[in-house]
Design an enzyme around this catalytic site. Structure first.
Site: not given
Ligand code: UD1
Ligand code: CA
Length: 452
Positions: A9, A15, A22, A72, A77, A138, A153, A226, A349
């Site tokens: 999270a 978006r 969010k 984080q 990622g 993915g 991905e 999103n 009240k």
């Molecule tokens: C990710 C998956 C994808 C999957 C999709 C499902 C990866 C690389 N890809 O893609 O395979 O189909 O979710 O919805 O995992 N987040 C962090 N720190 C970060 C990056 C992300 O906490 O550095 C959290 C975001 O807040 C979010 C979640 O991880 O809650 C997913 O991140 P997001 O960037 O939305 O991943 P997707 O590209 O949607």
């Molecule tokens: Ca996502």
């Protein structure tokens, strides 16, 4: 076997176009992230770690102490996010990983993933889904024998891979040791230069670990939020699920589309909910009630056989057989007894009103304790506020308050007392007496003729 959970999270959720993170947006009165928290708790997770980043302090303040947090600070990622929780994981436990922005994830899907994972004794199991439009997700890559190999991905996928409709939900179950091993080997060698959690699958597979993918019970379960549009869609699906649950348990919803019932509400059998009602928080409604159209009930306890019409009820209790409305406003801390009538344009009240009493129209009762079978005439006002302080009044059993009476608090009206219409009561009214506190009428003969 110990189960723990990590919820990702840290992302901003650009978006959403919002000043709020969010996961703190709400669906039916609960923050997005509270839904996955509740589900993993129900699935047996003994400890939960939330990976926070964007506006981490706000998230911690709102979600509180039920979960652990890891920061984080840079979002490199999903794999990098999980790395922040290495110290949270014990050896030899099972860990569920999911995202904070996936509020529709159901207990049933997590339970399916868990059984699949444990029966096959996999090192990692992925919850997948078959979707019509896989764009953005993915993809689950399998070989010609249908064996699961890896996740690719969207941005890294070739044209053939992009056509695959089996997608990664972003929900996994890992053996903690295998997860730690795979994270130690993770690189960011991809189009987005991110550490993908999804790459741990291929790492484990290539090193001879056991991996698998099983599909969600329901495609809706994996829907991520999103944007505001997806927030509205998810609200709609959640609303529909909750409404169906109540209907299955014997509650009539005349128009489920316009009925908003929050997840923790309890409703008894044969209660009827009319259109345009919103029922919030920890509200409990008994059996055989009718919650009339355009009513809002928040964190209240409504007993059996209650009839409510176009009214607002906040943090209060309504006894059985009582009628409320139309157009009544029951404000916090009110306890209303059995067979009471709170009629049109009545505001209550912070007051208690005992069994059988009636305030049928146009009355304000604030900071008062009212006994049994008291009758309030039209237009009674409890004058509870002197401009600086609130005061409390007591009206005892069987009192009769004439129309247009002011009861200037603090004041006591004793049992069986009568108050003449139009009185302004500032002194205690003794038992069985009549109080008249208004000017005597004077008639001036022939006055209007003279004026003319
Ligand atoms: C990710 C998956 C994808 C999957 C999709 C499902 C990866 C690389 N890809 O893609 O395979 O189909 O979710 O919805 O995992 N987040 C962090 N720190 C970060 C990056 C992300 O906490 O550095 C959290 C975001 O807040 C979010 C979640 O991880 O809650 C997913 O991140 P997001 O960037 O939305 O991943 P997707 O590209 O949607
Ligand atoms: Ca996502």
């Amino acid at each position: 076997m110990n189960i723990s959970a990590i919820i990702l999270a840290a992302g901003q959720g650009t978006r959403m176009v919002s000043n709020k993170p969010k996961i703190l947006h709400q669906i039916l009165g609960k923050h997005l992230v509270e839904y996955p928290i509740d589900v993993v708790q129900k699935s047996g997770a003994e400890k939960i770690c939330l990976i926070v980043g964007h506006m981490a302090e706000d998230v911690k303040k709102t979600i509180g102490e039920g979960v652990e947090y890891r920061l984080q600070s840079e979002q490199l990622g999903t794999g990098h996010a999980v790395m922040q929780a290495i110290d949270f994981l014990s050896d030899d436990e099972e860990v569920i990983i999911l995202c904070g922005d996936t509020p529709l994830i159901s207990y049933e899907s997590i339970d399916k993933l868990k059984s699949f994972h444990l029966t096959h004794n996999h090192d990692v199991s992925v919850l997948s889904a078959i979707v019509e439009n896989p764009f953005g997700y993915g993809r689950i890559i399998r070989n010609s024998d249908e064996n699961f190999l890896r996740i690719v991905e969207e941005k890294d996928a070739n044209i053939k891979e992009k056509q695959i409709c089996e997608i990664n939900s972003g929900i996994y179950m890992f053996k903690s040791n295998s997860l730690k091993y795979a994270l130690s080997k993770l690189t960011n060698n991809n189009v987005q230069k991110e550490y993908y959690l999804t790459d741990t699958i291929e790492i484990l597979f290539k090193d001879g670990y056991s991996i698998g993918a099983t599909s969600a019970v329901n495609v809706d379960d994996i829907l991520g939020v999103n944007s505001r549009e997806q927030l509205a869609m998810a609200t709609n699906i959640m609303k529909d699920r909750i409404n169906k649950k109540h209907m299955k348990q014997g509650v009539t919803l005349i128009d489920p589309i316009s009925t908003y019932i929050e997840p923790d509400v309890v409703i008894g059998q044969d209660t009827i909910i009319e259109p345009n009602c919103i029922i919030k928080g920890n509200t409990e409604i008994g059996s055989n009630c009718c919650i009339g159209y355009n009513t809002k009930i928040d964190n209240s306890n409504i007993k059996d056989n209650v009839n409510i019409e176009i009214s607002v009820i906040l943090k209060s209790t309504i006894g059985s057989g009582t009628k409320v409305g139309p157009f009544a406003y029951v404000r916090p801390n009110s306890v209303i007894g059995k067979n009471v009538k709170i009629g049109d344009f009545v505001e209550i009240k912070n007051s208690t009103i005992d069994d059988g009493s009636k305030a049928s129209h146009l009355t304000y009762i604030g900071d008062a304790d009212v006994g049994k079978n008291v009758n309030f005439g039209c237009g009674t006002v409890v004058v509870n506020y002197d401009g600086k302080k609130k005061h409390r009044s007591t009206i005892c059993d069987n009192a009769f308050i004439g129309c247009n009476t002011n009861l200037v608090s603090p004041v006591v009206v004793n049992e069986n007392a009568y108050i003449a219409a139009g009185s302004t009561i500032t002194k205690e009214v003794p038992q069985d007496s009549l109080a008249i506190a208004r000017q005597k009428q004077k008639n001036i003969e022939n006055w209007s003729n003279r004026k003319r």
